[in-house]
Design an enzyme around this catalytic site. Structure first.
Site, PDB file in Angstrom:
ATOM      1  N   ARG A 193       0.974  -1.030   0.099  1.00 59.62           N
ATOM      2  CA  ARG A 193       0.071  -0.020  -0.189  1.00 59.62           C
ATOM      3  C   ARG A 193       0.889   1.254   0.073  1.00 59.62           C
ATOM      4  NH1 ARG A 193      -1.649   1.056   4.703  1.00 59.62           N
ATOM      5  NH2 ARG A 193      -2.663  -0.776   5.093  1.00 59.62           N
ATOM      6  N   TYR A 242     -15.073  19.133 -14.232  1.00 63.79           N
ATOM      7  CA  TYR A 242     -15.675  17.742 -14.455  1.00 63.79           C
ATOM      8  C   TYR A 242     -16.887  17.581 -13.364  1.00 63.79           C
ATOM      9  CZ  TYR A 242     -16.001  12.561 -14.068  1.00 63.79           C
ATOM     10  OH  TYR A 242     -16.755  11.465 -13.963  1.00 63.79           O
ATOM     11  N   ASP A 276      -5.858  20.940 -12.353  1.00 67.63           N
ATOM     12  CA  ASP A 276      -6.293  19.623 -13.121  1.00 67.63           C
ATOM     13  C   ASP A 276      -5.771  19.855 -14.269  1.00 67.63           C
ATOM     14  OD1 ASP A 276      -7.650  17.762 -14.459  1.00 67.63           O
ATOM     15  OD2 ASP A 276      -9.542  17.557 -13.272  1.00 67.63           O
ATOM     16  N   LYS A 278      -7.008   9.121 -18.947  1.00 71.12           N
ATOM     17  CA  LYS A 278      -7.091   9.751 -20.065  1.00 71.12           C
ATOM     18  C   LYS A 278      -5.895   9.864 -20.938  1.00 71.12           C
ATOM     19  CE  LYS A 278     -11.173  10.308 -18.386  1.00 71.12           C
ATOM     20  NZ  LYS A 278     -11.164  10.468 -17.111  1.00 71.12           N
TER      21      LYS A 278
HETATM   22  O1  P1T Z   1     -12.564   9.087 -14.082  1.00 76.38           O
HETATM   23  P1  P1T Z   1     -11.259   9.444 -13.136  1.00 76.38           P
HETATM   24  O2  P1T Z   1     -10.027   8.736 -13.595  1.00 76.38           O
HETATM   25  O3  P1T Z   1     -11.647   9.061 -11.588  1.00 76.38           O
HETATM   26  O4  P1T Z   1     -10.864  10.894 -13.293  1.00 76.38           O
HETATM   27  C1  P1T Z   1     -11.799  11.905 -13.008  1.00 76.38           C
HETATM   28  C2  P1T Z   1     -11.577  13.111 -13.609  1.00 76.38           C
HETATM   29  C3  P1T Z   1     -10.907  14.178 -13.221  1.00 76.38           C
HETATM   30  N1  P1T Z   1     -10.712  15.386 -14.017  1.00 76.38           N
HETATM   31  C4  P1T Z   1     -11.127  15.445 -15.166  1.00 76.38           C
HETATM   32  C5  P1T Z   1     -10.817  16.900 -15.949  1.00 76.38           C
HETATM   33  C6  P1T Z   1     -11.984  14.649 -15.703  1.00 76.38           C
HETATM   34  O5  P1T Z   1     -12.472  14.587 -16.868  1.00 76.38           O
HETATM   35  C7  P1T Z   1     -12.093  13.381 -15.060  1.00 76.38           C
HETATM   36  C8  P1T Z   1     -13.050  12.382 -15.690  1.00 76.38           C
HETATM   37  N2  P1T Z   1     -13.734  12.584 -16.691  1.00 76.38           N
HETATM   38  C9  P1T Z   1     -14.508  11.635 -17.498  1.00 76.38           C
HETATM   39  C10 P1T Z   1     -14.746  10.475 -17.241  1.00 76.38           C
HETATM   40  C11 P1T Z   1     -15.253  12.525 -18.584  1.00 76.38           C
HETATM   41  O6  P1T Z   1     -15.603  11.587 -19.594  1.00 76.38           O
HETATM   42  O7  P1T Z   1     -15.200  13.634 -18.755  1.00 76.38           O
END
Ligand code: P1T
Length: 389
Positions: free
Chosen positions: A56, A108, A180, A205
């Site tokens: 962890r 988001y 972000d 992403k």
């Molecule tokens: O999905 P996750 O890995 O938990 O990330 C969240 C997140 C954080 N910041 C931004 C700018 C994001 O776009 C996202 C996740 N976004 C999508 C799943 C989407 O389709 O926009």
């Protein structure tokens, strides 16, 4: 022979993408970082170990990813998490009841949901402002403000925030600036250059780029902040498994090859959409008609593959989405394959209707994540899909 490893920040971006954080594996010299699929590490004696006690807290595959992304962002310490939201939730554990956060109003939907539905219950306070105007950040500060959070470009409206101005405002108030950087990726934007304190990503992403894992990462420069984040990571435990860390690391090796193609396809498709629908209907910071194009050019070296389009009504949006064949209808973004989505009912469904309407995330808005396919095929797909509008 000198080799480029994690600490060498003087190497170029491509060299860092491929090598930073990685050393040949000691047993056989494997060039690829192994997937250390283990929960624990055998200790030589009480208090004697190789720096690894329990997975962890630390895992060599995860560490390679953390050093790699830290090197790409120009930061010193990386912390990988189980998802983008897991990263943000852990970052928020730096704060305590009564602390105040100024957050961009367009972020988001999951970010807003985490704050509004969960963290508010623990006594953290949030003010949402239009960070396109840095003065709004300044006006929202209180003596309790500890954090300013901006997403730039924003999901899904592609709005830009001036990172340098935001950092100056946050720092004058003794608050941290958290950025972000998911939409731009470190290939096109490096928030530390403008004074950010913490940069985070959904590695799901562009960093991974192949839509085959979910993950997050936070990068910092400050040693004290790093120690606190490592403590939170180990205490709260929102860590990725080694295979997911490895997949993300495999992805970052080609970030510099993928991003220019996302950008090229994004620019071509945005220009086509403008011709078809008019410049007020297409949101892409690479367009000269984007109201913040000059700012985007100052702090980004390219604009990527994310574009939003206003179609007026949900019915038109549904028709277009339904006619796409190469663009797949799906949440997420940043993979090699093109995706198309409907923010109002998908990624931003948790934003209250009134707030969504005020922001401009209407029922007629659709979002494209332009992949790296042949642009002619993508345009042909859109030509067919937009035939109805
Ligand atoms: O999905 P996750 O890995 O938990 O990330 C969240 C997140 C954080 N910041 C931004 C700018 C994001 O776009 C996202 C996740 N976004 C999508 C799943 C989407 O389709 O926009």
């Amino acid at each position: 022979m000198t080799r480029v490893f994690d600490e060498d920040l003087t190497a170029g971006f491509a060299t860092r993408a491929i090598h930073a954080g990685q050393r040949p594996e000691p047993l056989a010299g494997a060039i690829m970082t192994p997937i250390y699929q283990t929960s624990t590490y055998v200790q030589e004696g009480l208090g004697q170990n190789k720096g690894y006690e329990y997975a962890r807290g630390k895992n060599p595959t995860r560490e390679a990813l953390e050093r790699n992304v830290a090197a790409l962002e120009g930061g010193r310490h990386g912390f990988a998490f189980s998802s983008g939201m897991g990263a943000l939730d852990s970052i928020m554990k730096l704060f305590r009841t009564g602390d105040h956060v100024v957050c961009g109003e367009n972020v988001y939907g999951g970010t807003f949901r985490l704050f509004d539905k969960l963290l508010q219950n623990f006594g953290l306070r949030f003010t949402y402002v239009d960070t396109r105007d840095p003065q709004r950040i300044e006006d929202a500060l209180t003596p309790e403000t500890r954090l300013v959070l901006v997403e730039t470009p924003t999901n899904p409206l592609m709005r830009i925030t001036d990172l340098r101005a935001s950092a100056e405002i946050a720092h004058r108030a003794n608050a941290l600036l958290l950025v972000d950087n998911t939409f731009a990726s470190p290939f096109f934007q490096r928030p530390f250059d403008f004074g950010a304190d913490i940069v985070y990503h959904s590695t799901t992403k562009y960093l991974n780029g192949h839509s085959d894992m979910v993950g997050g990462i936070a990068v910092v420069n400050d040693d004290d902040l790093a120690a606190r984040l490592q403590f939170i990571l180990n205490s709260a435990g929102a860590v990725p498994g080694p295979f997911d860390a490895w997949l993300a690391l495999r992805g970052t090796k080609t970030l510099h090859l993928r991003m220019p193609r996302h950008d090229e396809n994004g620019r071509t498709i945005a220009a086509w959409l403008v011709e078809r629908l008019g410049e007020d209907k297409v949101f892409y910071p690479g367009l000269p008609s984007h109201p913040q194009h000059e700012l985007a050019k100052r702090q980004m070296s390219g604009f990527g593959g994310m574009i939003s389009v206003e179609l007026g009504t949900k019915e038109r949006a549904a028709q277009v989405l339904g006619r796409c064949r190469l663009f797949s209808l799906a949440e997420s973004l940043g993979g090699v394959e093109s995706l198309i989505s409907h923010p109002a009912s998908m990624t931003h469904a948790s934003v209250p209707l009134e707030h969504r309407m005020e922001l401009g995330i209407s029922d007629g808005l659709i979002r494209l994540s332009c992949g790296v396919e042949d642009v002619g095929d993508l345009l042909a797909d859109l030509e067919h899909a937009f035939h109805v509008v």
